[in-house]
Enzyme design. Structure first.
Site: not given
Lengths: 971, 545
Positions: A536, A539, A612
């Site tokens: 996760d 980015e 999310d």
């Protein structure tokens, strides 16, 4: 002062209700991004100038150099604005007809980033040896294709690249003259050039009056060339302006798809022009957008710069291999044409033109460039139960026990960040997870797996071996000074990030996942091979960084700035993790790695989810569109969090979301730490039983999903397919993105994503019968398409089998998918109007790579009518197509008695259901065998025109073996 | 519609015993008819006897496949000879895993699972015996609890009686004093009314009201400030970085500056304990409590805190009367009124008596202005009445409390039908988990107390026994769960709550604490109060093992 502070604190507290929504101010709009603003201004000037606008870029005919032995041509390009600056253009035609267009500055002050394609491509493309370029007076061109109907034309002045098919323009580069490659310059260049300009005009004393001769194109000001401030962050931009603007037009295509990831329709709404739904261009800049909007052109966690342009006539594609922040304006000048404008912050131009002309060919062409999704572990297609967080190993055991008590199937239990002490991933919190190996073994005892999160931010403390080792090895991303370690704030507090662009990080990272002790530092001995990984925040998400990510002037391996590689960054992390999982044990096993951030090529080894999302009906609906869009951009193993990450869904919404989830390639329920628990066993009746049936339906259909993954692994065709892919000539379907097909199985689904629905309208695109999966009611499409109304109460999902399909399913409920290994199959034979049907089944051990040695089963089921019989037969496909079997592995031979076949040699077909027979049979037999037991319920035959419950023939237990050839004859 | 029975390949079927997986009470149903057919148990369909247990689901109710996994949602019966027979879901039949509940291994193909019934049976017997022993020991303690409740009942009944008697006495006393006071006041009422119109008095009352209002507002603000600082403290220590919200970080920083706290991130780096030490030192010098110069005669914050209530609780009527006396004494500074100051103390009472007589004469003669009866007397009798009433009310209240307590002892919603929980009222159970001590005082409050330092959180106050509508109040299940709710509110979340799950044990202890959802705590523990005495059925079933 103090009261001021108090007031500020109170204001902040009062503002919190608003904080529970997207914080749009955290992210740039085009107008706040210097290069995007410049790009859009350029486009606006062109628009205003209309016909008088002419691109300053031209190709120097004298420089053309055609390769003698392959379809490559090189030439010099110059801009009339900067006659001294040199650009080089290269066009390569691959052996499959894809055209690669590369342009770079030559002998510039610096080097533009040119490695994006290297990371994205699965292999170096093969050049065509047969296609040849010819240089003419006005242009360069090559003609190719089976019917010699494809033409690639490079016009010299202005520079323009056009792909034509049958004389019709398919793709045009720089057709609107928006091409602009900002060359490297030093900060004083402007004054110098003004002086030069003024000297030449002979009026040295009146410098200020001199007209900027480039303003018609570049504008008057040096808009954010050398420094850019956003909110409280300043980007130092040491390289100055280096953006790339490029217009790509599709003069004969009225729909464009792709460029994920955005929360929007599959057929992309326009961003400029009259009534454009979005005011900002689509943005590709991987970002952790908190509580993102359900309809927006804002960037999200991943970026794949590939676009399909579609019309009833043809499909073409463009892959723009750029790793920096990119904005894409889309407009539709007419219903049948599309303009796009791509504005990237840095990097060379490296564009691949995919000639199509069918959607299937686009997928194959793109798959040959960036690869397909390797066959995932079979269990990863089961149900994944996640929550932030299961708080202890006993909590995990209790959740598992509750699933089993309720006889609800589940394959994977997940652990979010709280398992890790101080968010130091790999390091279990011994207070709550004192026995991680035992816990994993307890889960694995029921055939299940665990997925545990490993995020890329490393807590900066020497007591954390991962950080310490990385720091000692000097493989962390560096701050703009190029010295030391970049430090940012994330879950673990003050953190640093591994620079996965640094080759030294690769083997090291892989070694961290070894489950045994290693000589060279930390390895994850507190884990087992039943643990797989969730990456996760890659980015990367950095809480105190600009736009919640890394400053663009941070430095990666090779001296490249983060701005050059931002969109690629996340892929390298999950890719290395997947390699680590693959090779951690003695026998390589298929890794399962879920990633939030991704780029072109990510599909090869990882699954993704849509991040999310919110527990709203809008998010549920857009999740389907996002999964479809990711699928057509290659990222096929995709899903959205069931239930919505934020919020507490009421039972109705949760049930609908499970109905969406089981028809996504990746099927996981997840929930935020602030939400109430919502595991399906907690529901009241009747909701609990409804969800149990939904879960079981997914498991029943696992053979269909796995077979679709096989096909994708070879062809690149997506797992879930939108209408335009299935029926490319039916314009009604071009914008449909709320119903879709599962692989080539013939299943059509329209999940319900609205509240209080009892019926819905489904579009049937062709002149074929569509059977309700559950009731066997026969609906009729038509050649112009047909809308039918179907029941859709809470426990009902509109699922159809297209006439002409054979579905292999396994109907026995089990606790987890590995426990189904020896279960018998049911075949649903849904006859087409002409009485035929076809289907496939692919099986292997689901875990290892033995399938790449041919240890697999790939069968074809066919129903064929003849004068008085219908013959349903099973035959081997692997022997007939060894090179097409799986994973792009070219098997040379196939042994139908391989080890895997032997393992499941007792697995039989226990039931055959034939839908749409015209008459009651006289006899049903295994060919050359005994008469079978059967039951016939009269009803509407497939060949009829009318609707109604179809005729159904149930054949009891033919005892034919699924791995063998056989035939059943219905007379 | 019908299975076409063309011929019966018997050799293909019958691999499984037709009654395989059937429990003994249903065995009689698994026999063929004379025509070798069989009816599905729900009677919906007739099938050939050979179709029973042939690994294919024929009956709509699934009853034809008791021994296979072919029909959904069926139960499979394991004989478990040597142990106790048991049902398992048939989804676990032939799934490759040996079911613990099928110790005879009948759920899998022959040869897959070992028959472990003997050892499982032995272990089970031991376990049951251990449980029984526990219950036996526990139930003895429970009996003591019940005895305690009865004692309590007696004690309370006794004090209620005592209170009743006292109330009777005090009621009379109040009546007597009231009589005296009313008489005194009726004489002075009109005079008092006049005095109350004095500008000084009316202004005093206005001041007093204003001050009271100010005090009320001040308290409100203090309370608000306290709540805000609690919110901010928990924000600071527990804020959820998931919100990735710089506004939160700024709020934390702002608060730290204001309250003179070190930055939590720095603190976290150095470990939390240092922070708390620093916090206390810094608090007074830099913190909210700003020291300021106070003018002489102005009240300090401390004075306000301690003395304002006393000031406001003054009886103004008494004050008014005292004031009058004072003013008269000084204005009529005649020798007569001042004589006392020249007299020796021993003579003063006599003198006072004489003076009153003299003055009354003078008044009656109109020489001086009259004053009847003395203001001091009126206020004194008023005070006596108030005191007597307060005493009475106190006893009444105490009696009520005792009565309520008595009611709770044998209330099924309170201390249980047998009063077995009374003994545990206020008993506090504690356990350490991670960095915290968790405490629940039964029927009181649950708390989270940091082990090192820092402030405690209330996790909830006792609200009820098991509130589930499926559980009947008074049942055993009812007392296995307590709910404590309305604890401190979580940052950006709900109020903290606790569910306490209890089971029989010889000691009152907490065995675990988990926070399954944010701010939703689950405590588990044991108590003898749940150890019901063994009955005949229990003993019989044990002996059967």
């Amino acid at each position: 002062m103090r009261s001021g502070v108090i007031f500020g604190v109170l204001a902040a507290l009062l503002a919190f209700p608003d904080a529970l929504a997207l914080k749009a101010n955290d992210f740039k709009t085009c107008s706040k991004s210097g290069f995007c603003r410049r790009g859009r201004a350029l486009s606006a000037r062109a628009q205003e100038a209309q016909a008088s606008w002419k691109s300053p870029y031209s190709l120097d005919p004298s420089s053309v150099s055609i390769s003698p032995d392959e379809a490559t041509v090189k030439a010099s390009v110059k801009s009339s604005l900067y006659p001294d600056i040199k650009f080089g253009l290269e066009l390569r035609i691959h052996d499959d007809g894809v055209v690669r267009v590369i342009m770079d500055e030559v002998d510039g002050l610096r080097k533009r980033y040119n490695e994006a394609a290297e990371w994205a491509l699965v292999a170096e493309p093969k050049m065509s040896k047969t296609i040849s370029w010819t240089a003419g007076k006005k242009d360069l061109r090559a003609v190719y294709g089976e019917k010699k109907n494809i033409q690639i034309v490079v016009s010299y002045d202005p520079l323009r690249v056009t792909l034509l098919r049958n004389g019709k323009e398919q793709i045009v580069l720089n057709g609107r003259g928006l091409l602009h490659m900002e060359h490297f310059r030093s900060k004083t260049v402007k004054e110098t050039s003004e002086e030069v300009a003024s000297d030449s005009s002979g009026e040295g004393q009146e410098v200020l009056q001199v007209e900027n001769v480039r303003a018609w194109f570049e504008g008057e000001s040096e808009d954010d060339w050398w420094e850019e401030t956003f909110s409280s962050w300043t980007d130092s931009k040491p390289k100055g302006p280096e953006s790339l603007s490029l217009d790509i037009s599709f003069p004969n295509h009225g729909n464009v798809y792709g460029i994920p990831q955005h929360a929007t329709n599959l057929s992309l709404p326009s961003t400029t022009g009259d009534d454009a739904p979005y005011s900002d261009p689509y943005r590709l800049y991987n970002a952790d957008v908190f509580e993102y909007l359900a309809s927006s052109s804002m960037s999200l966690y991943g970026s794949i710069p590939v676009m399909h342009a579609h019309s009833a006539d043809s499909t073409v594609g463009v892959f723009n291999a750029v790793g920096s922040e990119t904005w894409i304006d889309i407009s539709y000048p007419t219903k049948k044409s599309t303009h796009t404008h791509w504005i990237s912050e840095s990097g060379i131009m490296d564009v691949f033109l995919l000639p199509g002309p069918t959607p299937e060919q686009i997928f194959t062409q793109y798959a040959r460039l960036t690869g397909t999704t390797a066959l995932p572990p079979h269990w990863s297609l089961g149900y994944h139960q996640c929550r932030w967080n299961y708080v202890s190993s006993d909590d995990v055991r209790t959740v598992q026990r509750r699933f089993d008590e309720e006889d609800m199937p589940v394959d994977v239990f997940w652990l979010d960040i709280e398992y890790a002490e101080d968010h130091k991933y790999f390091i279990w919190d011994s207070k709550t997870f004192p026995d991680p190996v035992k816990m994993t073994d307890d889960v694995a005892a029921i055939g299940r797996k665990m997925v545990v999160i490993v995020d890329p931010h490393l807590k900066r403390t020497d007591s954390y071996p991962i950080y310490k080792e990385a720091s000692d090895m000097d493989i962390l991303v560096k701050p703009k000074s190029g010295e030391g370690e970049y430090e940012g704030w994330c879950w673990s507090g003050s953190s640093s990030w591994i620079d996965h662009f640094n080759p030294a990080s690769w083997d090291w990272w892989i070694s961290k996942f070894k489950t045994n002790k290693i000589d060279t530092g930390f390895s994850w001995t507190q884990s087992t091979e039943d643990i797989h990984i969730w990456n996760d925040m890659n980015e990367p998400s950095i809480f105190n960084g600009p736009e919640i990510t890394m400053p663009k002037d941070s430095i990666h391996y090779g001296g490249w700035e983060h701005r050059d590689v931002h969109n690629i960054n996340g892929m390298l992390f999950h890719d290395n993790t997947a390699q680590a999982i693959r090779f951690r044990g003695d026998v390589p096993k298929r890794p399962f790695v879920l990633t939030r951030s991704f780029y072109a090529g990510s599909q090869r080894i990882s699954a993704m989810w849509t991040g999310d999302n919110l527990g709203t009906w809008e998010h549920m609906a857009v999740g389907i569109k996002m999964v479809l869009a990711n699928g057509i951009a290659g990222m096929t193993f995709a899903g959205a969090d069931v239930g919505g990450f934020f919020g507490n869904p009421e039972p109705e919404m949760l049930i609908r979301w499970y109905q969406v989830g089981i028809f996504s390639p990746f099927f996981r329920a997840h929930a935020h730490i602030d939400t109430k628990r919502r595991e399906p066993f907690l529901l009241e009746e009747p909701y609990k039983s409804i969800v149990r049936d939904i879960l079981r339906l997914r498991y029943t259909m696992l053979p269909i999903w796995y077979t679709a993954f096989r096909e994708n692994s070879v062809t690149g065709l997506p797992i879930v397919r939108p209408h335009y892919v299935m029926f490319p000539k039916d314009p009604v379907g071009f914008a449909i993105d709320d119903q879709f097909f599962i692989g080539s199985s013939g299943i059509l689904v329209k999940p319900i994503t609205e509240k209080e629905i009892t019926e819905t309208t489904v579009y049937l695109p062709d002149d074929q019968v569509y059977y309700d999966y559950f009731t066997h009611y026969a609906y009729r499409g038509s050649s112009q398409g047909n809308y039918v109304t179907v029941r859709a109460e809470l426990h009902q999902i509109p699922v159809f089998i297209r006439g002409g399909s054979i579905l292999p399913t396994r109907e026995r409920p089990r606790r987890s998918s590995p426990l189904m290994k020896h279960d018998p199959f049911t075949l649903r034979v849904a006859l087409s109007k002409s009485g035929t049907a076809r289907g496939e089944l692919y099986l292997d051990d689901g875990v290892t790579y033995s399938h790449q040695q041919g240890e697999l089963v790939w069968r074809e089921f066919v129903a064929e009518p003849s004068a008085k019989t219908t013959r349903i037969s099973s035959k081997d496909l692997a022997s007939a197509n060894p090179s097409q079997t799986v994973d792009g592995v070219m098997l040379e031979t196939y042994n139908p008695k391989n080890a895997f076949v032997k393992e499941i040699e007792e697995v039989r077909v226990e039931k055959v259901v034939v839908l749409g027979l015209s008459n009651k049979p006289k006899s049903v037999k295994v060919e050359n065998g005994a008469e079978l037991y059967w039951e016939y319920i009269p009803g509407v035959p497939a060949s009829d025109k009318k609707e109604g419950t179809s005729s159904v023939l149930h054949i009891k237990d033919p005892k034919v073996i699924v791995t063998e050839d056989w035939a059943i004859v219905i007379s | 519609m019908f299975w076409l029975l063309l011929f019966l390949p018997l050799q293909a079927l019958g691999a499984v015993d037709k009654a395989f997986g059937v429990s003994s009470d249903l065995l009689s149903k698994y026999v063929p008819s004379k025509s070798n057919t069989w009816n599905c148990l729900d009677g919906s369909k007739q099938i050939p006897w050979d179709f029973v247990n042939d690994d294919f689901c024929d009956c709509p109710d699934g009853s034809d496949e008791p021994g296979t996994g072919a029909c959904r949602n069926q139960s499979f019966y394991c004989q478990n000879v040597g142990h106790i027979g048991s049902f398992i879901p048939n989804s676990r039949v032939k799934d490759g895993l040996c079911e613990p509940n099928c110790c005879d291994g009948s759920d899998e193909r022959p040869g897959v699972c070992r028959n472990t019934c003997e050892e499982v049976g032995l272990a089970y017997k031991k376990q049951i015996e251990a449980e029984m022993k526990l219950r036996k020991t526990g139930s003895k303690i429970r009996a003591k609890y019940i005895a305690f409740a009865h004692k309590e009942k007696k004690r309370l009944e006794d004090i209620i009686q005592t209170f009743a008697a006292e109330i009777a006495v005090r009621t009379k006393e109040v009546a007597r004093i009231r009589d005296i006071a009313e008489r005194a006041e009726s004489l002075s009422a009109s005079a008092l009314e006049l005095k109350q119109q004095s500008p000084l008095y009316t202004s005093l009352i206005t001041h007093s009201n204003a001050l009271k209002s100010l005090q009320r507002e001040h308290k409100k603000h203090l309370q608000r400030e306290k709540e805000l600082s609690d919110v901010l403290d928990s924000l600071r220590t527990g804020y959820n970085p998931n919100y990735q919200d710089m506004a939160v970080l700024e709020a934390v920083r702002g608060w730290e500056e204001l309250a003179g706290l070190p930055h939590i991130n720095d603190v976290r780096k150095d470990s939390v304990s240092d922070e708390e030490a620093g916090l206390d030192e810094d608090w007074d010098s830099d913190g909210l409590e700003i020291t300021e110069d106070v003018e002489d005669e102005m009240w300090t914050a401390e004075d306000l805190e301690n003395d304002l209530d006393d000031l406001l609780n003054q009886d103004y009527i008494s004050l008014l009367l005292e004031h009058d006396e004072y003013v008269q004494a000084s204005s009529e500074s005649s020798i007569l009124f001042d004589v006392a100051s020249y007299l020796p103390d021993s003579v003063i009472p006599k003198y006072e008596e004489f003076k009153e007589t003299l003055v009354s004469w003078l008044v009656s003669l109109g020489v001086i202005k009259g004053e009847a009866p003395s203001s001091a007397d009126t206020s004194r009798s008023r005070q006596a009445l108030t005191n007597a009433e307060n005493e009475l009310n106190k006893v009444v209240k105490e009696k009520e409390d005792a009565e309520n307590e008595l009611k709770e002892i044998f209330n099924i919603h309170g201390y249980g039908m047998e009063g077995e929980w009374k003994k545990l009222d206020g008993t506090c159970l504690r356990t350490d988990v991670g960095d915290y001590t968790y405490e629940v005082c039964l029927f009181g409050e649950a708390k989270q107390i940091p082990i090192k330092s820092g402030s405690s959180f209330t996790l909830g106050k006792f609200a009820s026994w098991n509130p589930s509508p499926d559980v009947k109040p008074g049942d055993e299940e009812y007392y296995k769960k307590q709910v404590y709710n309305r604890g401190h509110r979580c940052w950006n979340g709900p109020e903290r709550n606790v569910v306490l799950l209890l089971s029989c044990g010889t000691e009152n202890v907490l065995t675990s604490v988990v926070e399954l959802e944010k701010c939703e705590y689950q405590f588990t523990g044991t108590t003898p109060a749940l150890c019901l005495p063994l009955d005949d059925a229990d003993i019989k079933s044990k002996d059967e093992l």
